[in-house]
Design a protein around this motif. Structure first.
Motif: not given
Lengths: 309, 275
Positions: B199-205
């Motif tokens: 989830x965090x990586x999704x938002x970062x991307x």
């Protein structure tokens, strides 16, 4: 028609810096608006649901927001955002829909808009208008600037002859009597206004006293105007929209409650996605929405009702 | 790093305890749903309303005030007592919840005088509206910040991701999303229904500056939210790891408490634990 509307919007936006124009990546005719008001124009990308949510947020922050796209993408994809974001909050957001009826003929059913009036007019607080000529588009554009609450503007084909002589009587919520007769009444909206004028002139030439009304506002419907035509033998609604729930539906509801005793017929599109493939004119012909075919539909009832008497 | 005093943290914890008691009282009386979801966000709301938001209950329409949007509107039983405690209205009004002719429904309706800025209840709408408010604030050169509390299950709605793209493209660093990541949604666990990880990586991307923290740890939340934006020119998101039903042992992490209303025995036991 869209171009006229945006031209007026641009003039207003130059003076009022709270006016914004949002588009979901459509509209190649916004050049002048972008040039004159670059900070008030946002292409949100092909994301209509977000566009309506953004518009709601901006309107909550006192911005006057116009959203543009092709009708199905503007009104049906984000319908719930329109319901909750715009209508429940009763916000000053205007939806500018391109391609009423079969205006995008050969683009196919995904781009046709035959259900939009029915859907939009069922939403509380929403006003629904369909300008029938450039003067109506111009007047509605001007009035829209200070109009309170959500407003849906349905554009048809761009090239439309002017029916009105001037715009003095054009006001949202007020239908206009273009010709006064006493035997049959034609109530037309939006893209069908010019065809209805041809029909009206033809019927008059045939000796049938015909009233023609431009009902550019479908909601709120001008009930007082309809009360004035109750003595006519027959009333026909003419629209480039499904006969379910559009102008015909709205007028039918009113006539029944007003205890109208004459003949009433809805002239419009049947309850189906087009089984024909072709241009706007071709599809209108196939679905009997050309002046000639509309006249035939009306005169079918002449034998029984004798419109000349 | 801002280190809130021990006293301040204790104050937040006490407020949260009171709020949970009020929530269970109100829900028990009206036999309503969403107890678990409401408990999940109490500590986030206490942090926002008592430490972060620039709002004035005496002047609720104040220009440039911060805006809070409860996008997961079904957790509003937690918001009403917070607003009462903050001074937007009297505690007595809380009795007018989820009954015929009531003031407060089971989802919030816009009523700025009472501190409710946006009508929500249908999931997936809050972030776009928040982005619109944040965009207008940027245009007006206002210091307003817009906070949007999202559910984890709510992130299944595609409209969130349209808004996520937009907010980073337009550099809305005055927009702060908080995900209440309790890992449960109506019919199962989030990872089983429709997984969100990473989830965090999704938002970062998507171009958001991301922080992950414990959504029941006041110190962590105050620290994170006291320095906004996390990075200039980027929208902010906090992934707050939470526990559905937090505060009552037998309700914690139990799916059934999304919709269930406690019976008399459960109510008594819960009140005992919260006292």
């Amino acid at each position: 028609m869209r171009i006229t509307f945006i031209k007026i919007l641009k003039e207003a936006a130059r003076k009022n810096k709270d006016i914004f124009l949002l588009t979901a990546d459509l509209g190649t005719f916004f050049g002048d608006f972008i040039k004159d008001c670059p900070k008030q124009f946002i292409d949100v990308g092909i994301a209509e649901s977000n566009m309506i949510g953004l518009a709601a947020g901006m309107a909550l922050a006192k911005k006057n927001v116009y959203c543009y796209s092709i009708i199905p993408f503007l009104t049906m994809r984000p319908l719930e955002q329109i319901k909750v974001g715009l209508c429940a909050h009763n916000l000053n957001v205007k939806l500018l829909g391109a391609g009423g009826g079969f205006a995008y003929g050969l683009e196919g059913m995904t781009h046709h808009a035959i259900e939009d009036i029915a859907i939009m007019r069922s939403l509380p607080n929403m006003t629904v208008v369909a300008p029938g000529d450039l003067l109506e588009a111009e007047a509605i554009a001007k009035e829209s600037i200070n109009y309170k609450g959500p407003l849906y503007v349905r554009f048809g084909q761009d090239k439309t002859p002017n029916i009105h002589k001037n715009s003095t009587k054009i006001k949202i919520g007020k239908g206009i009597i273009i010709n006064k007769g006493n035997k049959i009444a034609l109530i037309a909206t939006g893209s069908m206004l010019s065809s209805a004028k041809i029909v009206c002139d033809n019927l008059i030439r045939q000796g049938i006293s015909t009233t023609l009304i431009s009902m550019h506002t479908i909601k709120p419907l001008d009930v007082n105007l309809i009360k004035k035509i109750l003595r006519h033998k027959a009333i026909f609604t003419i629209e480039e929209h499904s006969i379910i729930g559009g102008l015909g539906g709205a007028v039918a509801e009113t006539l029944l409650e007003l205890n109208y005793k004459g003949l009433f017929k809805r002239i419009g599109l049947p309850d189906e996605y087009s089984c024909y493939k072709g241009s706007h004119d071709y599809l209108c012909k196939k679905y009997c929405l050309t002046p000639e075919t509309i006249i035939n539909q009306i005169l079918k009832f002449n034998k029984k009702y004798d419109f000349k008497k | 790093m801002v280190s809130s005093t021990h006293k301040e943290i204790i104050r937040c914890q006490n407020i949260a305890k009171d709020i949970r008691k009020t929530i269970i009282d109100v829900i028990y009386q009206t036999k309503g749903p969403h107890l678990g979801s409401s408990f999940s966000i109490v500590d986030i709301l206490v942090t926002l309303y008592f430490k972060i938001l620039v709002i004035d209950p005496k002047n609720p329409y104040k220009k440039n005030r911060d805006i809070f949007i409860l996008s997961k509107g079904h957790a509003v039983p937690a918001l009403y007592p917070i607003l009462a405690k903050k001074g937007f209205f009297s505690d007595k009004l809380l009795k007018s919840f989820a009954i015929d002719n009531c003031i407060f429904e089971q989802h919030p309706n816009r009523d700025v005088a009472k501190g409710i800025e946006v009508t929500t209840g249908s999931l997936g709408n809050g972030l776009s509206i928040g982005a619109g408010l944040a965009l207008a604030a940027k245009y007006d050169k206002s210091k307003r910040r817009v906070f949007v509390l999202l559910g984890d299950g709510e992130l299944d709605e595609g409209s969130n991701w349209e808004a996520a793209l937009f907010a980073s493209h337009h550099k809305l660093d005055n927009l702060i999303a908080i995900v209440d990541y309790n890992k449960l949604q109506i019919l199962g666990t989030v990872d089983k229904v429709l997984g969100l990880e990473p989830l965090a990586k999704k938002w970062q991307s998507f171009g958001w500056e991301t922080k992950e923290l414990n959504g029941h740890n006041f110190q962590q939340m105050i620290n994170a939210l006291s320095h906004l934006p996390f990075k200039k020119g980027k929208p902010n998101i906090i992934i707050a790891h939470t526990i559905k039903g937090k505060g009552v042992s037998f309700m914690e992490n139990q799916l059934v408490w999304h919709s269930k209303c406690p019976n008399k025995e459960e109510y008594k036991k819960a009140i005992e634990e919260l006292s």
